[in-house]
Enzyme design. Structure first.
Site, short mmCIF file in Angstrom:
data_model
loop_
_atom_site.label_atom_id
_atom_site.label_comp_id
_atom_site.label_asym_id
_atom_site.label_seq_id
_atom_site.Cartn_x
_atom_site.Cartn_y
_atom_site.Cartn_z
N ASP A 95 43.71 41.88 44.11
CA ASP A 95 44.14 43.18 43.62
C ASP A 95 44.76 44.06 44.70
OD1 ASP A 95 43.43 42.80 40.96
OD2 ASP A 95 41.39 43.56 41.24
N HIS A 97 42.16 35.88 41.73
CA HIS A 97 41.78 35.63 40.35
C HIS A 97 43.03 35.47 39.47
CE1 HIS A 97 41.98 40.02 40.83
NE2 HIS A 97 42.34 40.08 39.55
N HIS A 148 46.21 36.17 42.18
CA HIS A 148 46.43 37.33 43.04
C HIS A 148 45.10 37.93 43.48
CE1 HIS A 148 45.76 39.10 39.08
NE2 HIS A 148 45.49 40.26 39.67
N ARG A 164 39.07 47.99 34.24
CA ARG A 164 38.81 47.67 35.65
C ARG A 164 38.64 48.94 36.48
NH1 ARG A 164 43.57 45.50 39.31
NH2 ARG A 164 43.69 47.73 39.79
#
Length: 309
Positions: free
Chosen positions: A105, A263, A103, A278
């Site tokens: 983000d 990623h 995906h 994150r």
């Protein structure tokens, strides 16, 4: 191969031919000089994902202070909870979810984050690596007929998705309560956005594929046609020659250009704890090769992120 750029102490060593570089000679924080920040940003645009070792001094505040040198932090997530006391920090915690599906983000909103910064907090004794794929080279290597198709193609992205892509359905009595709570929160507000399948990068001018697991359907195609075409294109993105895999160590920080990558967090660490923090930085609304901007269908993401001008 090691390349020395503008800042004299900074080294950039390629991690793979298609994507990735390891940055050395930098102690990250909010006090970096402009030349070093410019060098880091140049390396990020060139290599799409960059890695820093031995940054054990960083905590949430230090990570956030450094992130602000690269852009404007968003809220941690449009719907999911942030780290307590740090509204821009999202915990990637194995207790609640495993992002083991390819995906980019937050593509379900119109203002896709430009950059993501991920810091190791708690690591398993084995496994738990993360892989990244280059969506620019994936587009560049498409045959001419496929480029002609995808240049005109649009997709609907939505947050109605189970992050654990390979998770089997469980019977009612076997539901993972923590996972269910996280998922219910993740989908507590519906977002749907139409994005071009090919966007023009606002800084480099490169074209990249906007795909990943938040895609629900291609506009104008049936569900069966969407499935077949999506898999064909995704296979181009995630071909091993187009990826890099990072083995996390304590003190690591990874930064990736969210406009040019996908990623995948590899869930091969059994029931060991794994936690990373994150931060995402505000991006723009993607623009197609014809100059048309993405369009939200459902949900307003203004609370989540400003727009990067």
């Amino acid at each position: 191969m090691t390349t020395q750029l503008t800042a004299p102490t900074v080294t950039v060593s390629k991690a793979g031919s298609a994507i990735g570089a390891v940055i050395g000679g930098v102690r990250l924080g909010g006090d970096l000089d402009p030349a070093t920040v410019a060098t880091i940003r140049q390396a990020l645009l060139t290599h799409k994902v960059i890695f820093f070792r031995d940054q054990q001094h960083l905590d949430d505040a230090g990570q956030l202070a450094f992130a602000r040198l690269l852009g404007t932090p968003t809220l941690a997530h449009p719907t999911a909870k942030s780290v307590e006391g740090a509204s821009s920090v999202l915990p990637i915690d194995s207790d609640y979810s495993k992002a083991n599906s390819w995906h980019t983000d937050v593509t379900f909103v119109d203002r896709i984050p430009a950059i993501s910064l991920l810091r190791a907090v708690t690591l398993p004794a084995y496994g738990g690596n993360t892989s990244w794929a280059n969506t620019v080279t994936a587009y560049e290597n498409l045959p001419v007929p496929l480029k002609a198709l995808v240049d005109k193609l649009w997709a609907v992205h939505s947050n109605i998705y189970d992050y654990a892509g390979a998770r089997d359905e469980t019977r009612i009595g076997g539901i993972d309560v923590k996972f269910q709570e996280y998922y219910d929160q993740f989908v507590s507000q519906l977002f749907e956005t139409e994005h071009p399948v090919v966007r023009v990068h606002p800084e480099t001018g490169e074209r990249s594929l906007v795909l990943g697991h938040f895609v629900r359907r291609f506009v104008g195609l049936s569900s069966a046609e969407t499935t077949q075409l999506f898999q064909l294109l995704q296979n181009r993105v995630t071909h091993l020659d187009n990826t890099v895999r990072w083995q996390w160590q304590p003190g690591d920080l990874a930064i990736w250009d969210n406009r040019a990558t996908q990623h995948f967090g590899v869930a091969d660490y059994d029931d060991q704890p794994r936690r990373l923090h994150r931060i995402t930085l505000a991006g723009d609304v993607p623009v197609s090769v014809d100059g048309v901007r993405s369009t939200p269908r459902t949900g307003d993401a203004a609370h989540f992120s400003s727009l990067d001008s």
